[in-house]
Design an enzyme around this catalytic site. Sequence first.
Site, PDB file in Angstrom:
ATOM      1  N   GLU A 222       0.830  -1.201   0.000  1.00  0.00           N
ATOM      2  CA  GLU A 222       0.000   0.000   0.000  1.00  0.00           C
ATOM      3  C   GLU A 222       0.857   1.240   0.000  1.00  0.00           C
ATOM      4  OE1 GLU A 222      -3.423   1.068   2.864  1.00  0.00           O
ATOM      5  OE2 GLU A 222      -3.039  -1.052   3.105  1.00  0.00           O
ATOM      6  N   ARG A 223       0.342   2.282  -0.628  1.00  0.00           N
ATOM      7  CA  ARG A 223       1.011   3.593  -0.612  1.00  0.00           C
ATOM      8  C   ARG A 223       2.445   3.469  -1.113  1.00  0.00           C
ATOM      9  NH1 ARG A 223      -3.884   5.194  -0.710  1.00  0.00           N
ATOM     10  NH2 ARG A 223      -5.051   4.602   1.129  1.00  0.00           N
ATOM     11  N   ASN A 285      -1.915  -3.334   7.423  1.00  0.00           N
ATOM     12  CA  ASN A 285      -3.106  -4.141   7.119  1.00  0.00           C
ATOM     13  C   ASN A 285      -2.540  -5.496   6.716  1.00  0.00           C
ATOM     14  OD1 ASN A 285      -4.959  -1.912   7.449  1.00  0.00           O
ATOM     15  ND2 ASN A 285      -4.094  -1.136   5.551  1.00  0.00           N
ATOM     16  N   GLU A 372      -9.917   0.735  10.985  1.00  0.00           N
ATOM     17  CA  GLU A 372     -10.197   0.592   9.552  1.00  0.00           C
ATOM     18  C   GLU A 372     -10.479  -0.865   9.161  1.00  0.00           C
ATOM     19  OE1 GLU A 372      -6.862   2.677   7.694  1.00  0.00           O
ATOM     20  OE2 GLU A 372      -8.023   4.524   7.843  1.00  0.00           O
ATOM     21  N   ARG A 405      -0.450   0.253  17.442  1.00  0.00           N
ATOM     22  CA  ARG A 405      -0.752   1.561  16.836  1.00  0.00           C
ATOM     23  C   ARG A 405      -1.998   2.189  17.453  1.00  0.00           C
ATOM     24  NH1 ARG A 405      -1.696   1.783  11.441  1.00  0.00           N
ATOM     25  NH2 ARG A 405      -0.328   3.502  10.884  1.00  0.00           N
ATOM     26  N   ARG A 417     -13.745  12.835  14.852  1.00  0.00           N
ATOM     27  CA  ARG A 417     -12.777  11.744  14.671  1.00  0.00           C
ATOM     28  C   ARG A 417     -11.465  11.996  15.421  1.00  0.00           C
ATOM     29  NH1 ARG A 417     -10.416   9.549   8.820  1.00  0.00           N
ATOM     30  NH2 ARG A 417      -8.364   8.987   9.604  1.00  0.00           N
ATOM     31  N   LYS A 450       0.731   8.516  15.354  1.00  0.00           N
ATOM     32  CA  LYS A 450       1.062   9.443  14.266  1.00  0.00           C
ATOM     33  C   LYS A 450       1.275  10.843  14.837  1.00  0.00           C
ATOM     34  CE  LYS A 450      -1.436   6.818  10.748  1.00  0.00           C
ATOM     35  NZ  LYS A 450      -2.353   6.795   9.586  1.00  0.00           N
ATOM     36  N   ASP A 455      -4.422  12.128  10.092  1.00  0.00           N
ATOM     37  CA  ASP A 455      -3.847  11.063   9.275  1.00  0.00           C
ATOM     38  C   ASP A 455      -2.821  11.623   8.296  1.00  0.00           C
ATOM     39  OD1 ASP A 455      -3.346   8.759   7.914  1.00  0.00           O
ATOM     40  OD2 ASP A 455      -5.286   8.628   6.928  1.00  0.00           O
ATOM     41  N   GLU A 483       2.018   9.935   0.881  1.00  0.00           N
ATOM     42  CA  GLU A 483       0.622   9.658   0.549  1.00  0.00           C
ATOM     43  C   GLU A 483      -0.192  10.929   0.301  1.00  0.00           C
ATOM     44  OE1 GLU A 483      -1.343   7.351   3.527  1.00  0.00           O
ATOM     45  OE2 GLU A 483      -3.286   7.421   2.519  1.00  0.00           O
ATOM     46  N   HIS A 617      -7.642  17.440   4.904  1.00  0.00           N
ATOM     47  CA  HIS A 617      -8.153  16.254   4.220  1.00  0.00           C
ATOM     48  C   HIS A 617      -9.158  16.557   3.104  1.00  0.00           C
ATOM     49  CE1 HIS A 617      -8.656  12.103   3.531  1.00  0.00           C
ATOM     50  NE2 HIS A 617      -8.331  11.689   4.746  1.00  0.00           N
ATOM     51  N   TRP A 638     -14.701  10.134   6.578  1.00  0.00           N
ATOM     52  CA  TRP A 638     -13.783  10.005   5.440  1.00  0.00           C
ATOM     53  C   TRP A 638     -14.059  11.087   4.387  1.00  0.00           C
ATOM     54  CZ3 TRP A 638     -14.142   3.937   4.397  1.00  0.00           C
ATOM     55  CH2 TRP A 638     -13.371   3.272   5.374  1.00  0.00           C
TER      56      TRP A 638
HETATM   57  C1  BDP Z   1      -3.980   5.793   5.974  1.00  0.00           C
HETATM   58  C2  BDP Z   1      -3.649   5.062   4.735  1.00  0.00           C
HETATM   59  C3  BDP Z   1      -3.873   3.596   4.833  1.00  0.00           C
HETATM   60  C4  BDP Z   1      -3.235   3.058   6.087  1.00  0.00           C
HETATM   61  C5  BDP Z   1      -3.663   3.843   7.295  1.00  0.00           C
HETATM   62  C6  BDP Z   1      -2.904   3.438   8.547  1.00  0.00           C
HETATM   63  O1  BDP Z   1      -4.457   5.603   3.691  1.00  0.00           O
HETATM   64  O2  BDP Z   1      -3.301   3.018   3.695  1.00  0.00           O
HETATM   65  O3  BDP Z   1      -3.548   1.735   6.233  1.00  0.00           O
HETATM   66  O4  BDP Z   1      -3.380   5.193   7.089  1.00  0.00           O
HETATM   67  O5  BDP Z   1      -2.010   4.169   8.924  1.00  0.00           O
HETATM   68  O6  BDP Z   1      -3.438   7.058   5.821  1.00  0.00           O
HETATM   69  O7  BDP Z   1      -3.231   2.432   9.142  1.00  0.00           O
END
Ligand code: BDP
Length: 774
Positions: A222-223, A285, A372, A405, A417, A450, A455, A483, A617, A638
């Site tokens: 991903e990303r 993920n 998620e 996390r 959120r 984070k 995000d 991203e 966002h 979202w």
């Molecule tokens: C989001 C991303 C996603 C990640 C998620 C994460 O879009 O791909 O899985 O963060 O940090 O920004 O878990």
Amino acid sequence: MGAVAAGVTLGPQVGEAAGAARSDGAAALGAAARDDDYDGSALWLRYVPIADPQLLGRYRRQISTVLVENADRNRCHRHTQDLRMAPGSAERLMDSTLQAAREELVRGLSGLLDRRIPAQDGPGHAVPDGAVVLGTRESSQVVRRLVPAGELARVGEDGFLIRSVSQGRRAFTVIAGNTDVGALYGAFAFLRRLQTHRPITGLSLAESPRIANRHLNYWDTERLYAGNNASGTGGLNGENGALFNFAATGESAARNLPVILDRYLVAARALASVGITGITINNVNADNAYLTPEYIEQEAALADALRPYGIRLALSIRYAAPTDQRFAPDTLTDEQMAPVDPAFQEWWSRKARQIQEAIPDFVGFTVKANSEGQPGPQDFGYDHGDGANGMATAVAPLGLRIYWRTFVYNADVDRDRLKRAYLEFGPIDDEPQPDGTRGRFLDNVFLQTKNGPLDYQAREPIHPMFGRMENTNQALELQITQEYTGQNRMLCFLAPMWEEVLKTDTYATDGDGRLLERRLVGHIVDGTAQHHADTAIVGVANLGNADNLTGHHFSQANLYAFGRQAWDWTLDSADIAEDWVRMTWGNGRGLVSALVAMMMGSWEALVSYQTPLGVAHQFRSSDHYGPAPSEVLAREDWSPVYYNQADATGLGFDRSPTGSDLTAQYFPTLAARYGDIDSVPEELLMWFHHVPWDRPMPSGRIFWDELVHRYYAGVRYVGEMRRTWDSLESQVDARRFAEVKAKLALHEADAADWRDTCVSYWQQFSGREIRATD
Ligand code: BDP
């Protein structure tokens, strides 16, 4: 420094930081350095010959040989008996860390000095004039003789000393660490001095990192913005675009681990050069395949190859992995998934032991749970504290850690959120324990948070949890892969953002409400604020299988900067940019100052044309690249419209005490500052307030005009970057020049799209004229 840098400065701001001690070659590129086909694959370790003839002469007189005693004594563990490189590889596997250090010095010095610098393994009668001696007190009698144990002890496990020594008519350099890895870091630091044209005599340097665990998270699926595929994110020839090949097909099937590829070792050397100590190699993920015996064998081979560079492996796991039938017959039922269930803990301890048998220095697990759609303890009636502790208990006897996390935002917790994570984790940190202490998280748990509460946006306020979790180990998670900051198309140097985060004052107080002495985010993360012994910082990395490993040549700078800031968060990002430019593009005076200036303004420019003044966002949900301020998605949290709250009165999300009251999660000074529209920093205005279109701003413009101004100024800056780049054509090798030029053209067009899409959408609400100002 305050919460945010003052104002946006979009004009070129030249960081002419080259001190008098530094020699700047007038000639931009020496003939030998010019390789017009160069693809960027060496990252910042290219070691081209010093172009300035005088400096080259000086360095040549000062360096004659590399002396590393007993380089082979501490051989690194190897699980894979026939570990090997792919046929035709240029890199070589190392057997030990001191060997890696010696080879790097030989390679680097020979390249920089444009002549073969030999290595020797013993001093003979006396250390030769011009020697670069490297080792520990254990490995090297020279180090033992010249570096007192007490002085060396002070730099700690990963630190090093670099000393210039004169004995009679002989002068030489000693690079010493307490550990082999410390000495390796010293080798890279010494090479950096030559790469950036600093003096290498009269040295008495001592360095050690401020944060103990300096990790990357690598999201293999991903990303990925550095996949070697014209369409952007994928791979070619059966590879998936990721850095490491586990399951490539077709032409690339023979290049799967356990076979080692050049790019793994280039990455390892580069990461070691900035002191990275660990890497979680798969996406959060998580795919359970990484826990299967076949994959563990492949992981062990990778760990073998990286080990000499001081880089240890970790894995992301899925909380519910024990129920996956691919582990049959060793599977659990849903009823056994409570984190306190002995069956659950034993499963994880079995799995961890199995991994540890193949990878003895395995770090532990990174866990994304109840986030998620990922499974977690809440699915079984338990909270994050129980979940993290259940896993931590299972692996503690093996010396492993759990990086749990905190990126969670369960909509039932609060409508805003941004408030949700602290509401879930804060009470667990405060909870009184039977032994009279506070905080339920175990010692081998790190909460990985984070930088901001949303995000990875281009600018966020700090996460309210920093400073608030005094009883828990906390790791800061930054995103290197871009991203939301331009992916592989936009040039955006992120170090100034991270510097802003790390140097933000939390105004944290002690139990009696007194301000802590050290209370910047950096102090929280490095443990000095609240006396945490175990410390960690994590960067979600941007590596891939592209020739230049990061997709955009300038994205290499972000990886580099992350490592340098992880080592020492107090560094100045302009100085980091300057080092990187000198190491990556050259030392010509005009080149360095132009590129540093261009990079230093690039982040603020991106904020301006994407999400100025704290509006967050506004991204297209499909790819998080382009603008979509009008998008309404099934999930409110979202949707860009949820974040912008645009209406006829104004723009922005009220999180002040009259709104969601997120501000109350910060310490009192910040809560008051952010909660009041008159005192909130301008750059965070719309994070905390719904701002009337006609509100007067410090610039003298009304809010609407200021907003429009920011969008236009941001895009203008990209135009300036293009002109700067074009002006450097004669000083940059052809392939890289053309590739960056092409990206900058796309960048400008996409930045203009952001400006036009957003401004015209906001205009539907403001009903005001678009007055583009200079
Ligand atoms: C989001 C991303 C996603 C990640 C998620 C994460 O879009 O791909 O899985 O963060 O940090 O920004 O878990």
